[in-house]
Motif scaffolding. Structure first.
Motif, PDB file in Angstrom:
ATOM      1  N   GLY A 362      58.248  -6.181 -23.166  1.00  0.00           N
ATOM      2  CA  GLY A 362      58.931  -5.611 -24.514  1.00  0.00           C
ATOM      3  C   GLY A 362      57.775  -5.736 -25.593  1.00  0.00           C
ATOM      4  N   LEU A 363      56.705  -5.456 -24.919  1.00  0.00           N
ATOM      5  CA  LEU A 363      55.193  -5.953 -25.961  1.00  0.00           C
ATOM      6  C   LEU A 363      54.562  -4.695 -24.971  1.00  0.00           C
ATOM      7  N   LEU A 364      54.563  -4.101 -25.292  1.00  0.00           N
ATOM      8  CA  LEU A 364      53.438  -3.077 -25.726  1.00  0.00           C
ATOM      9  C   LEU A 364      52.575  -2.378 -26.912  1.00  0.00           C
ATOM     10  N   GLU A 365      52.789  -3.479 -28.344  1.00  0.00           N
ATOM     11  CA  GLU A 365      52.438  -3.532 -29.052  1.00  0.00           C
ATOM     12  C   GLU A 365      51.422  -4.322 -28.494  1.00  0.00           C
ATOM     13  N   LYS A 366      51.191  -5.207 -27.968  1.00  0.00           N
ATOM     14  CA  LYS A 366      49.911  -6.516 -27.307  1.00  0.00           C
ATOM     15  C   LYS A 366      49.597  -5.364 -27.094  1.00  0.00           C
ATOM     16  N   VAL A 367      48.915  -4.160 -26.458  1.00  0.00           N
ATOM     17  CA  VAL A 367      48.177  -3.362 -25.034  1.00  0.00           C
ATOM     18  C   VAL A 367      47.084  -2.543 -25.967  1.00  0.00           C
ATOM     19  N   ALA A 368      45.708  -2.968 -25.832  1.00  0.00           N
ATOM     20  CA  ALA A 368      44.778  -1.782 -25.567  1.00  0.00           C
ATOM     21  C   ALA A 368      45.056  -0.591 -25.949  1.00  0.00           C
ATOM     22  N   PRO A 369      44.988   0.467 -27.004  1.00  0.00           N
ATOM     23  CA  PRO A 369      45.259   1.854 -27.225  1.00  0.00           C
ATOM     24  C   PRO A 369      44.592   2.479 -25.817  1.00  0.00           C
ATOM     25  N   GLU A 370      43.722   2.037 -25.463  1.00  0.00           N
ATOM     26  CA  GLU A 370      43.198   2.668 -24.621  1.00  0.00           C
ATOM     27  C   GLU A 370      43.667   2.200 -23.167  1.00  0.00           C
ATOM     28  N   LEU A 371      44.536   1.216 -23.221  1.00  0.00           N
ATOM     29  CA  LEU A 371      45.092   0.826 -21.250  1.00  0.00           C
ATOM     30  C   LEU A 371      46.534   1.875 -21.969  1.00  0.00           C
ATOM     31  N   LEU A 372      46.631   2.281 -22.872  1.00  0.00           N
ATOM     32  CA  LEU A 372      48.125   3.439 -22.333  1.00  0.00           C
ATOM     33  C   LEU A 372      47.517   4.782 -22.114  1.00  0.00           C
ATOM     34  N   VAL A 373      46.210   5.451 -22.416  1.00  0.00           N
ATOM     35  CA  VAL A 373      45.709   6.644 -21.688  1.00  0.00           C
ATOM     36  C   VAL A 373      46.021   7.144 -20.749  1.00  0.00           C
ATOM     37  N   GLU A 374      46.933   7.634 -20.336  1.00  0.00           N
ATOM     38  CA  GLU A 374      47.565   8.038 -18.730  1.00  0.00           C
ATOM     39  C   GLU A 374      45.826   8.190 -18.466  1.00  0.00           C
ATOM     40  N   GLY A 375      45.019   7.350 -16.976  1.00  0.00           N
ATOM     41  CA  GLY A 375      44.218   7.063 -16.274  1.00  0.00           C
ATOM     42  C   GLY A 375      44.092   8.427 -15.133  1.00  0.00           C
ATOM     43  N   LEU A 376      42.547   8.109 -15.182  1.00  0.00           N
ATOM     44  CA  LEU A 376      42.314   9.151 -14.150  1.00  0.00           C
ATOM     45  C   LEU A 376      41.819   8.425 -12.863  1.00  0.00           C
ATOM     46  N   THR A 377      42.306   9.499 -11.705  1.00  0.00           N
ATOM     47  CA  THR A 377      41.639   8.300 -10.580  1.00  0.00           C
ATOM     48  C   THR A 377      40.389   8.151 -10.461  1.00  0.00           C
ATOM     49  N   ASP A 378      39.837   7.469  -9.405  1.00  0.00           N
ATOM     50  CA  ASP A 378      38.052   7.930  -9.491  1.00  0.00           C
ATOM     51  C   ASP A 378      38.154   9.410  -8.896  1.00  0.00           C
ATOM     52  N   GLN A 379      39.036  10.506  -8.157  1.00  0.00           N
ATOM     53  CA  GLN A 379      38.454  11.350  -7.153  1.00  0.00           C
ATOM     54  C   GLN A 379      38.506  12.284  -8.567  1.00  0.00           C
ATOM     55  N   GLN A 380      39.935  12.252  -9.626  1.00  0.00           N
ATOM     56  CA  GLN A 380      39.657  13.133 -10.621  1.00  0.00           C
ATOM     57  C   GLN A 380      38.342  13.277 -11.886  1.00  0.00           C
ATOM     58  N   VAL A 381      37.889  12.272 -11.871  1.00  0.00           N
ATOM     59  CA  VAL A 381      36.347  11.449 -12.163  1.00  0.00           C
ATOM     60  C   VAL A 381      35.403  12.248 -11.579  1.00  0.00           C
ATOM     61  N   ASP A 382      35.204  11.813 -10.341  1.00  0.00           N
ATOM     62  CA  ASP A 382      34.494  13.165  -9.895  1.00  0.00           C
ATOM     63  C   ASP A 382      34.474  14.033  -9.903  1.00  0.00           C
ATOM     64  N   ALA A 383      35.319  14.993  -9.254  1.00  0.00           N
ATOM     65  CA  ALA A 383      35.382  16.176  -9.721  1.00  0.00           C
ATOM     66  C   ALA A 383      35.035  17.108 -11.364  1.00  0.00           C
ATOM     67  N   LEU A 384      36.089  16.511 -12.287  1.00  0.00           N
ATOM     68  CA  LEU A 384      35.305  16.587 -14.005  1.00  0.00           C
ATOM     69  C   LEU A 384      33.664  16.753 -13.641  1.00  0.00           C
ATOM     70  N   ILE A 385      33.288  15.594 -13.249  1.00  0.00           N
ATOM     71  CA  ILE A 385      31.360  14.972 -13.321  1.00  0.00           C
ATOM     72  C   ILE A 385      30.784  16.672 -12.375  1.00  0.00           C
ATOM     73  N   ALA A 386      31.091  16.644 -11.769  1.00  0.00           N
ATOM     74  CA  ALA A 386      31.214  17.703 -10.595  1.00  0.00           C
ATOM     75  C   ALA A 386      31.030  19.209 -11.443  1.00  0.00           C
ATOM     76  N   GLU A 387      32.101  19.679 -12.263  1.00  0.00           N
ATOM     77  CA  GLU A 387      32.593  20.129 -13.387  1.00  0.00           C
ATOM     78  C   GLU A 387      31.602  20.071 -14.005  1.00  0.00           C
ATOM     79  N   ARG A 388      31.449  19.331 -14.398  1.00  0.00           N
ATOM     80  CA  ARG A 388      30.077  19.627 -15.732  1.00  0.00           C
ATOM     81  C   ARG A 388      28.664  19.883 -14.965  1.00  0.00           C
ATOM     82  N   ASN A 389      28.346  18.711 -14.296  1.00  0.00           N
ATOM     83  CA  ASN A 389      27.283  19.331 -13.486  1.00  0.00           C
ATOM     84  C   ASN A 389      26.929  20.574 -12.923  1.00  0.00           C
ATOM     85  N   LEU A 390      28.047  21.429 -12.607  1.00  0.00           N
ATOM     86  CA  LEU A 390      28.279  22.586 -12.613  1.00  0.00           C
ATOM     87  C   LEU A 390      27.591  23.411 -13.876  1.00  0.00           C
TER      88      LEU A 390
END
Length: 426
Positions: A362-390
């Motif tokens: 019950g200590l989620l109030e101690k967590v840095a906000p960016e850690l509570l953002v739903e994360g992306l996998t490495d593969q998802q990051v690579d896919a978004l970067i490929a889309e950005r490059n295009l």
């Protein structure tokens, strides 16, 4: 590695919690082992728990009694006779000539300038954890535990004994006295005492409001690798002043190393090697091992590695690196990481475990906000970067900026470099 799972403090705290020491200690031991894993600290082959070695401790008391170095008091406790070991104090170099013969101390931790006969075996008190043994009903003293377990697994005399600087006296002096009184051999040939750390220039304590556990730091958003590098980069004989600026420096250093390795790995290089870059790698490797050989000078050991990174990065910029140069540089970095263990990225699991623990407690109030953002996998990051490059190729800069913002919101920082896009997690 010895696990002290019975001593004065544990007995006192377990009694206050209304549980046995067998119920009280496991959660602390597991938290400690989890922290070792998070920091990529290799586990020892043997973890020796005091409560599993009572018979060996009793045997050591009996051996000490046989040579006149231990005596029993009226309440059934056993004490070490300091007068039986004239070399007492040789490790800490304390002048102990004025000690009172026969004066006793029965607590595990006591004043650093107090040299008295110390408890080997403590007669049981009502409600205390105890064992029925040949030397009476009771439980071991803290000092006895360590001697018995060390000699059981490492022999009567071994190479290296480690511990915090606070243990030199009386704890390690007492270990030496107990062990050498029965073996007539040096307990350890080398003693490695680690200095205490400071936090922002002050002793770490809850009253100073500067007390942090590993989980605290992970929940603030720092990576386990950065914490490891910050701690390991100061030689053990030096006092580490732990600061958040130091953690940021360690984070940036690791980013440089990982970015360099990734850049080398994907570079399209011609076959062959250059004499100059091979020499640079040879010098870095020699300097690295020389520093480690100099009493584990980890601060000095970092320097030649970062010199190598800087030189090869510049050569990459000018197209002067060949495949053999890359392979040699990566081989040196692999030797660096075999000790420092920060280039290979193992950061996700410790952070994930810390978040799960915070949610459970019950200590989620101690967590840095960016850690509570739903994360992306490495593969998802690579896919978004490929889309950005295009999108950039198609001059669709609106979509390109949207992807950059989306990645930033999820803790991904991207950098447009000559040889492509690099990215890292905050």
């Amino acid at each position: 590695m010895n696990i002290t799972d019975v001593d004065d403090k544990i007995i006192r705290n377990a009694a206050a919690a209304g549980v046995s020491i067998g119920e009280y200690t496991p959660k602390f031991e597991q938290a400690f082992l989890d922290d070792l894993d998070s920091l990529q600290i290799e586990r020892p082959e043997i973890l020796a728990r005091a409560t599993e070695h009572i018979a060996k401790m009793v045997e050591l008391v009996e051996r000490l009694a046989a040579v006149g170095a231990a005596y029993r008091t009226e309440d059934g406790s056993w004490y070490f006779r300091l007068a039986a070991f004239p070399e007492y104090g040789k490790l800490s170099k304390k002048d102990l000539e004025g000690i009172a013969d026969g004066a006793r101390v029965d607590v595990d931790e006591y004043e650093k300038d107090s040299a008295r006969d110390f408890a080997l075996w403590k007669a049981s008190k009502p409600g205390e954890t105890c064992w029925e043994t040949a030397i009476g009903r009771g439980r071991p003293g803290w000092h006895l535990e360590c001697s018995a377990m060390a000699m059981e697994y490492l022999g009567e005399s071994f190479d290296l004994h480690a511990g915090g600087e606070d243990l030199m006296f009386p704890h390690h002096e007492n270990e030496i006295a107990q062990s050498e009184s029965v073996t007539q051999k040096p307990l350890a040939r080398h003693w490695m005492h680690v200095r205490f750390l400071l936090v922002d220039g002050r002793k770490m304590s809850k009253s100073e409001n500067n007390f942090y556990t590993l989980r605290d730091l992970l929940l603030k958003g720092y990576k386990a690798s950065a914490i490891r590098l910050a701690l390991i980069s100061v030689p053990y004989r030096h006092q580490l002043n732990f600061t958040f600026e130091g953690l940021t420096e360690a984070t940036n250093a690791i980013h440089r190393l990982r970015t360099f390795v990734a850049r080398l790995a994907k570079a399209d290089l011609a076959a062959g090697s250059t004499e100059a870059l091979q020499a640079v790698a040879d010098k870095a490797e020699a300097g690295y091992f020389a520093a480690l050989g100099n009493d584990l000078n980890t601060a000095e050991a970092r320097a030649p590695i970062f010199d190598l990174v800087r030189t090869v990065n510049s050569a990459l910029d000018s197209g002067a690196v060949l495949a053999g140069d890359r392979d040699r540089a990566l081989a040196v970095l692999a030797k660096f990481d075999a000790v420092f263990a920060v280039i290979a990225d193992h950061d996700a699991e410790p952070t994930k475990a810390a978040l799960a623990w915070a949610e459970e407690q019950g200590l989620l109030e101690k967590v840095a906000p960016e850690l509570l953002v739903e994360g992306l996998t490495d593969q998802q990051v690579d896919a978004l970067i490929a889309e950005r490059n295009l999108a950039r190729k198609q001059r669709n800069f609106k979509r390109s900026d949207e992807i950059r913002d989306e990645l930033a919101a999820k803790g991904i920082v991207i950098e447009d470099a000559k040889d492509g896009v690099r990215w890292k997690r905050k």
